[in-house]
Write a protein that holds these residues in place. Structure first.
Motif, PDB file in Angstrom:
ATOM      1  N   GLU A  51       0.830  -1.202   0.000  1.00  0.00           N
ATOM      2  CA  GLU A  51       0.000   0.000   0.000  1.00  0.00           C
ATOM      3  C   GLU A  51       0.863   1.249   0.000  1.00  0.00           C
ATOM      4  O   GLU A  51       1.872   1.316   0.683  1.00  0.00           O
ATOM      5  CB  GLU A  51      -0.860   0.046   1.275  1.00  0.00           C
ATOM      6  N   LYS A  53       0.942   5.678  -1.629  1.00  0.00           N
ATOM      7  CA  LYS A  53       0.174   6.734  -2.266  1.00  0.00           C
ATOM      8  C   LYS A  53       0.938   7.268  -3.470  1.00  0.00           C
ATOM      9  O   LYS A  53       2.172   7.217  -3.518  1.00  0.00           O
ATOM     10  CB  LYS A  53      -0.166   7.843  -1.271  1.00  0.00           C
ATOM     11  N   PRO A 103      -4.564   6.950  -2.863  1.00  0.00           N
ATOM     12  CA  PRO A 103      -4.021   5.680  -2.379  1.00  0.00           C
ATOM     13  C   PRO A 103      -3.989   4.627  -3.485  1.00  0.00           C
ATOM     14  O   PRO A 103      -4.949   4.509  -4.251  1.00  0.00           O
ATOM     15  CB  PRO A 103      -4.995   5.263  -1.265  1.00  0.00           C
ATOM     16  N   VAL A 104      -2.894   3.915  -3.575  1.00  0.00           N
ATOM     17  CA  VAL A 104      -2.757   2.866  -4.588  1.00  0.00           C
ATOM     18  C   VAL A 104      -2.147   1.630  -3.933  1.00  0.00           C
ATOM     19  O   VAL A 104      -1.574   1.707  -2.850  1.00  0.00           O
ATOM     20  CB  VAL A 104      -1.833   3.307  -5.762  1.00  0.00           C
ATOM     21  N   SER A 105      -2.308   0.502  -4.599  1.00  0.00           N
ATOM     22  CA  SER A 105      -1.561  -0.668  -4.154  1.00  0.00           C
ATOM     23  C   SER A 105      -0.738  -1.176  -5.323  1.00  0.00           C
ATOM     24  O   SER A 105      -1.085  -0.976  -6.489  1.00  0.00           O
ATOM     25  CB  SER A 105      -2.486  -1.744  -3.581  1.00  0.00           C
ATOM     26  N   LYS A 129      -6.803   2.319  -5.192  1.00  0.00           N
ATOM     27  CA  LYS A 129      -7.418   1.475  -4.179  1.00  0.00           C
ATOM     28  C   LYS A 129      -8.936   1.548  -4.138  1.00  0.00           C
ATOM     29  O   LYS A 129      -9.598   0.533  -3.976  1.00  0.00           O
ATOM     30  CB  LYS A 129      -6.853   1.816  -2.803  1.00  0.00           C
ATOM     31  N   ASP A 130      -9.495   2.725  -4.252  1.00  0.00           N
ATOM     32  CA  ASP A 130     -10.960   2.769  -4.174  1.00  0.00           C
ATOM     33  C   ASP A 130     -11.519   2.676  -5.565  1.00  0.00           C
ATOM     34  O   ASP A 130     -12.163   3.572  -6.040  1.00  0.00           O
ATOM     35  CB  ASP A 130     -11.479   4.049  -3.512  1.00  0.00           C
TER      36      ASP A 130
END
Ligand SMILES: [Zn+2]
Length: 131
Positions: A51, A53, A103-105, A129-130
């Motif tokens: 995880e 950003k 946010p990214v993964s 992420k979302d």
């Protein structure tokens, strides 16, 4: 049956393993032999968090020839929780949905295939992420 080396190396790469300097604690990814901060040569293996950003990004509209079928696409710098930065492509979203700070993964994905040789390249990609 023998397993091709790229398959054997995959789990290691897939786990996002990095090297932490035993002297100053700096984490290098991909792992290095000499610490870029203090020149130490002793490391321990650490696993990076997936995880992070997105710090900044850019849209690529003219690409090197192997990637022309993919333009336009976005590449960005992702900062993971351990203060490690990874440069990678941002996928699975529309380009106008990408925002700095989102946010990214990090996922390990197929990047390209070398025509008839059938060599497949893998690399890290950032997925919002979302989404
Ligand atoms: Zn160091």
């Amino acid at each position: 049956m023998s397993v091709p080396s790229y398959w054997r190396e995959m789990p290691q790469r897939y786990r996002l393993e990095a090297a932490r300097c035993l002297n100053c604690g700096k984490i290098s990814f991909p792992p290095r032999k000499i610490c870029p901060s203090c020149k130490e040569r002793s490391f321990e293996t650490v696993q990076l968090e997936r995880e992070g950003k997105l710090l900044t990004f850019t849209i690529i509209r003219v690409a090197p020839s192997v990637f022309t079928d993919q333009v336009p696409y976005a590449i960005g710098i992702v900062e993971l929780k351990q203060n490690v930065r990874i440069l990678c492509q941002i996928v699975d979203c529309r380009l106008d949905e990408i925002k700095s700070g989102m946010p990214v993964s990090i996922e390990f994905r197929r990047v390209s295939e070398d025509g008839e040789a059938g060599v497949i390249h893998y690399g890290y990609k950032a997925v919002p992420k979302d989404h």
